[in-house]
Design an enzyme around this catalytic site. Structure first.
Site, mmCIF file in Angstrom:
data_model
loop_
_atom_site.group_PDB
_atom_site.id
_atom_site.type_symbol
_atom_site.label_atom_id
_atom_site.label_comp_id
_atom_site.label_asym_id
_atom_site.label_seq_id
_atom_site.Cartn_x
_atom_site.Cartn_y
_atom_site.Cartn_z
ATOM 1 N N ASP A 89 -3.311 5.859 -3.442
ATOM 2 C CA ASP A 89 -2.358 6.681 -4.187
ATOM 3 C C ASP A 89 -1.272 7.096 -3.198
ATOM 4 O O ASP A 89 -1.479 7.937 -2.342
ATOM 5 C CB ASP A 89 -3.075 7.910 -4.764
ATOM 6 C CG ASP A 89 -2.120 8.883 -5.461
ATOM 7 O OD1 ASP A 89 -0.904 8.611 -5.490
ATOM 8 O OD2 ASP A 89 -2.601 9.919 -5.968
ATOM 9 N N TRP B 265 -5.581 15.868 -5.556
ATOM 10 C CA TRP B 265 -5.315 14.593 -6.242
ATOM 11 C C TRP B 265 -6.480 13.629 -6.086
ATOM 12 O O TRP B 265 -6.861 12.935 -7.036
ATOM 13 C CB TRP B 265 -4.007 13.968 -5.764
ATOM 14 C CG TRP B 265 -2.813 14.809 -6.126
ATOM 15 C CD1 TRP B 265 -1.897 15.329 -5.272
ATOM 16 C CD2 TRP B 265 -2.420 15.242 -7.443
ATOM 17 N NE1 TRP B 265 -0.965 16.064 -5.968
ATOM 18 C CE2 TRP B 265 -1.256 16.028 -7.287
ATOM 19 C CE3 TRP B 265 -2.941 15.053 -8.720
ATOM 20 C CZ2 TRP B 265 -0.602 16.621 -8.375
ATOM 21 C CZ3 TRP B 265 -2.281 15.636 -9.806
ATOM 22 C CH2 TRP B 265 -1.136 16.404 -9.626
ATOM 23 N N LYS C 17 8.589 11.593 -6.844
ATOM 24 C CA LYS C 17 8.718 12.207 -5.523
ATOM 25 C C LYS C 17 9.676 11.428 -4.620
ATOM 26 O O LYS C 17 10.578 12.011 -4.056
ATOM 27 C CB LYS C 17 7.352 12.371 -4.877
ATOM 28 C CG LYS C 17 6.613 13.586 -5.433
ATOM 29 C CD LYS C 17 5.291 13.265 -6.022
ATOM 30 C CE LYS C 17 4.710 14.466 -6.765
ATOM 31 N NZ LYS C 17 3.409 14.134 -7.347
HETATM 32 C C1 LIG Z 1 2.257 14.199 -8.005
HETATM 33 C C2 LIG Z 1 1.055 13.437 -7.625
HETATM 34 C C3 LIG Z 1 0.164 12.891 -8.580
HETATM 35 C C4 LIG Z 1 0.299 13.143 -10.068
HETATM 36 O O1 LIG Z 1 1.371 12.507 -10.603
HETATM 37 P P1 LIG Z 1 1.659 12.550 -12.193
HETATM 38 O O2 LIG Z 1 2.806 11.607 -12.306
HETATM 39 O O3 LIG Z 1 1.987 13.968 -12.530
HETATM 40 O O4 LIG Z 1 0.444 12.083 -12.899
HETATM 41 C C5 LIG Z 1 -0.892 12.142 -8.120
HETATM 42 N N1 LIG Z 1 -1.083 11.918 -6.813
HETATM 43 C C6 LIG Z 1 -0.261 12.428 -5.876
HETATM 44 C C7 LIG Z 1 -0.518 12.134 -4.428
HETATM 45 C C8 LIG Z 1 0.831 13.197 -6.250
HETATM 46 O O5 LIG Z 1 1.654 13.698 -5.314
#
Ligand SMILES: *Cc1c(COP(=O)(O)O)cnc(C)c1O
Length: 351
Positions: A167, A100, A191
């Site tokens: 993030d 990511w 999540k």
């Molecule tokens: C799942 C995830 C993403 C991507 O998320 P999307 O909603 O599919 O764009 C980005 N960063 C982290 C840490 C993630 O777990």
């Protein structure tokens, strides 16, 4: 009973599913579905207001923080951040801890300079780098607090005067931290917060987007702030599911309460794996994620046997990400302690 260890979209509280499904048929006894009410009605405004105030309360955010619900998934934030904050000749500092983060770095390079201050690539992203310098002239420092795919988590906030962008997609609301230390937090909802289709974005008002380029309205944080996440039609149902999940989190005692349970689940699973002769957790002990437990076995035949056994016992989502192999067991907020225990019992019985 199905034990849902999916990495994302992932398990949500059962009562959230029940309430959300009721609202599809009859929202708040209006006789209307949540899917057919106007987003500018007082009905939806109340949902958005409650979601915002629950975020502020649960995360104990100060008054400088703006709370937005935006479209596009965390992947949109990978480029929206540099688009708003990084001019062509400026530098963003980034930590490279896995897939990511790499994606965020790639997108930032479209807009300005990127300084990768440290990387854990040398050991397949199985740890979090500790000693690095964040250049004082960087526009911001970006990192991923929980590396969903590799199974590492960063439990401290680096000391720096540079604004921090994080993030938090896969560990937001799972443990206590000083959320006010961040200039910008973003997290895809699927999540730990709710349904896929919406991002939670929290921006400090003192972190000013000043760039020379022109921005499309939908990419401009300032316009979203000025319009209270209503620049266009928000993902109404996804925001509603977030609100229900936030209500649930508050009802069980908020972040301090869920952190205790999350710690218990992670301790159980890691200690079971560590004690077992066949399983091998891949991540350095001090950096092990409480949300995503990654482990392998040395014998591919045994891996297949264990995967089949999990399937037979209704444990879903335990297969590892294709880039790492092996297994990944996700222990997000809504995963009950019983599911972690059931997994441990199964792992112990395997030989
Ligand atoms: C799942 C995830 C993403 C991507 O998320 P999307 O909603 O599919 O764009 C980005 N960063 C982290 C840490 C993630 O777990």
């Amino acid at each position: 009973m199905i034990h849902n260890f999916n990495a994302g979209p992932s398990i949500l509280p059962k009562e959230v599913f029940e309430q959300a499904s009721k609202a599809i048929l009859n929202f708040n006894n209006t006789g209307l579905s949540i899917l057919e009410i106007g987003h500018r009605t007082s009905l939806f405004e109340a949902v958005l207001d409650e979601a915002r105030s629950l975020v502020r309360e649960l995360m104990q955010l100060n008054d400088d923080k703006e709370i937005l619900f935006l479209h596009g998934g965390a992947s949109t934030q990978f480029f929206q951040v540099p688009m708003n904050f990084l001019d062509e000749h400026e530098t963003g500092a980034y930590l490279d801890c896995g897939i990511w983060g790499i994606k965020a770095i790639r997108e930032a390079k479209l807009f300005g300079n990127v300084n990768v201050v440290a990387s854990s690539k040398d050991r397949n992203y199985t740890y979090v780098p500790k000693d690095y310098v964040i250049p004082a002239n960087a526009k911001y420092f970006h990192y991923t607090s929980n590396n969903t795919i590799e199974g590492t988590e960063m439990f401290y906030i680096p000391e720096t005067n540079v604004p921090i962008v994080v993030d938090m997609s896969s560990d937001i609301l799972s443990r206590q931290t000083d959320f006010n230390r961040f200039s910008l937090i973003y997290a895809g909802a699927q999540k730990n917060i709710g349904a896929a289709g919406v991002n939670l974005v929290i921006i400090d008002r003192n972190f000013k987007p000043v760039v020379n380029r022109k921005l499309p309205s939908m990419m401009d944080y300032m316009q979203h702030i000025a319009n209270g996440s209503m620049l266009n039609t928000p993902p109404v149902f996804a925001v509603y599911v977030c609100m229900l999940t936030l209500r649930w989190l508050k009802s069980i005692g908020g972040i301090p309460a869920i952190e205790k349970i999350n710690q218990q689940k992670a301790d159980l699973v890691y200690s079971t794996l560590d004690a077992h002769p066949l399983f091998r957790p891949t991540v350095a002990k001090e950096d092990r994620s409480r949300m995503n437990v990654v482990f392998v076995m040395d014998d591919p035949e045994k891996e297949k046997q264990f995967l089949d056994l999990c399937k037979k016992e209704n444990m879903v989502g335990v297969k590892g990400h294709r880039s790492v192999g092996g297994f990944r067991v996700s222990l997000y907020n809504a995963l009950p302690l019983e599911s972690a225990k059931a997994f441990c019992d199964l792992a112990k019985s395997f030989n």
